[in-house]
Design a protein around this motif. Structure first.
Motif, short mmCIF file in Angstrom:
data_model
loop_
_atom_site.label_atom_id
_atom_site.label_comp_id
_atom_site.label_asym_id
_atom_site.label_seq_id
_atom_site.Cartn_x
_atom_site.Cartn_y
_atom_site.Cartn_z
N TRP A 1 0.81 -1.22 0.00
CA TRP A 1 0.00 0.00 0.00
C TRP A 1 0.84 1.27 0.00
CZ3 TRP A 1 -0.12 -3.47 4.16
CH2 TRP A 1 0.59 -3.09 5.28
N GLY A 2 2.14 1.17 0.28
CA GLY A 2 2.99 2.36 0.31
C GLY A 2 4.01 2.26 1.42
N ILE A 3 4.25 3.39 2.08
CA ILE A 3 5.21 3.41 3.17
C ILE A 3 4.52 3.82 4.47
CG2 ILE A 3 7.24 3.84 1.74
CD1 ILE A 3 7.08 6.79 2.68
N ASP A 4 5.01 3.27 5.57
CA ASP A 4 4.51 3.61 6.90
C ASP A 4 5.71 4.00 7.76
OD1 ASP A 4 2.27 2.37 5.81
OD2 ASP A 4 1.83 1.18 7.58
N TYR A 5 5.54 5.06 8.51
CA TYR A 5 6.51 5.39 9.55
C TYR A 5 5.87 4.98 10.86
CZ TYR A 5 9.54 7.62 6.25
OH TYR A 5 10.39 7.84 5.20
N ILE A 6 6.61 4.19 11.63
CA ILE A 6 6.10 3.52 12.81
C ILE A 6 6.81 4.06 14.05
CG2 ILE A 6 5.85 1.26 13.94
CD1 ILE A 6 4.40 1.31 11.26
N LEU A 7 6.06 4.36 15.10
CA LEU A 7 6.62 4.68 16.41
C LEU A 7 6.22 3.58 17.37
CD1 LEU A 7 5.90 8.51 16.61
CD2 LEU A 7 8.06 7.38 16.04
N LEU A 8 7.20 3.06 18.09
CA LEU A 8 6.96 1.94 19.01
C LEU A 8 7.38 2.33 20.42
CD1 LEU A 8 8.62 0.74 16.25
CD2 LEU A 8 7.65 -1.32 17.17
N SER A 9 6.81 1.64 21.40
CA SER A 9 7.23 1.79 22.79
C SER A 9 7.51 0.40 23.35
CB SER A 9 6.14 2.49 23.61
OG SER A 9 4.98 1.68 23.68
N LYS A 10 8.40 0.36 24.30
CA LYS A 10 8.73 -0.91 24.93
C LYS A 10 7.83 -1.08 26.15
CE LYS A 10 12.53 -3.86 26.16
NZ LYS A 10 13.97 -3.96 26.37
N ARG A 11 7.06 -2.15 26.15
CA ARG A 11 6.13 -2.48 27.22
C ARG A 11 6.62 -3.75 27.89
NH1 ARG A 11 2.32 1.62 27.84
NH2 ARG A 11 2.41 2.83 25.93
N GLY A 12 7.22 -3.62 29.05
CA GLY A 12 7.86 -4.77 29.68
C GLY A 12 9.07 -5.13 28.84
N ASP A 13 9.08 -6.33 28.29
CA ASP A 13 10.19 -6.74 27.43
C ASP A 13 9.77 -6.83 25.96
OD1 ASP A 13 8.56 -8.95 27.59
OD2 ASP A 13 10.17 -10.38 27.98
N LYS A 14 8.65 -6.20 25.61
CA LYS A 14 8.08 -6.34 24.27
C LYS A 14 7.90 -4.97 23.61
CE LYS A 14 4.31 -8.76 22.10
NZ LYS A 14 3.09 -9.49 22.30
N TRP A 15 8.25 -4.88 22.33
CA TRP A 15 8.05 -3.66 21.56
C TRP A 15 6.66 -3.68 20.93
CZ3 TRP A 15 11.06 0.46 21.90
CH2 TRP A 15 12.34 0.28 22.41
N MET A 16 5.93 -2.57 21.09
CA MET A 16 4.57 -2.46 20.58
C MET A 16 4.42 -1.20 19.75
SD MET A 16 3.03 -5.13 21.88
CE MET A 16 1.28 -4.80 21.76
N ILE A 17 3.62 -1.29 18.69
CA ILE A 17 3.39 -0.15 17.79
C ILE A 17 2.33 0.76 18.40
CG2 ILE A 17 2.55 0.52 15.51
CD1 ILE A 17 3.76 -2.18 14.49
#
Length: 147
Positions: free
Chosen positions: A119-135
């Motif tokens: 579909w194109g390009i996405d710029y993603i911001l993630l945060s670390k929740r415990g030991d897991k990265w989430m979008i």
């Protein structure tokens, strides 16, 4: 002898930090691949594994006149519903559809990535929740320009 011990400690510390940062980068990549594959395969479990329930996703799509128009935002629930439609209607992308993840930066509790998909390009911001990265946030633009 003291210099050898200091050098050994410095090398061991560097190796540990480098291995730790590589592991964090790989975890960010995995979250982003879950995101792409969740939409490509209609797999809600992959989306749930990578998206925060407070997801904020919006973007721009080129209209018939060639102008980009902002699209309605997509919530966590909208993303899951989209995946269900892909699976139910078997609207899978072509096997050679782009599926590229570029990790741009990884901090202690935040990270950013760029995704290239059908579909194109996405710029993603993630945060670390415990030991897991989430979008947390997605800003996208489509379609990809033919080169």
């Amino acid at each position: 002898m003291k210099k050898s011990i200091v050098l050994f400690v410095l090398l061991a510390t560097f190796s540990f930090v480098n291995a730790q940062s590589n592991a964090e980068k790989e975890s960010v990549e995995k979250a982003c691949l879950n995101y792409i594959e969740g939409f490509y395969e209609g797999d809600e479990s992959k989306l749930k594994a990578s998206l925060q329930p407070s997801l904020n996703k919006f973007g721009f799509w080129k209209n018939k006149e060639g102008d980009y128009e902002q699209q309605n935002p997509m919530s966590f629930e909208n993303a899951l519903a989209y995946a269900r439609i892909v699976l139910e209607k078997k609207q899978f992308p072509k096997p050679d559809a782009p599926k590229k993840v570029e990790v741009l930066d990884v901090g202690n509790s935040i990270a950013s990535a760029k995704i290239t998909a059908w579909w194109g390009i996405d710029y993603i911001l993630l945060s670390k929740r415990g030991d897991k990265w989430m979008i947390e946030q997605v800003l996208w633009e489509g379609p990809l320009e033919k080169s």
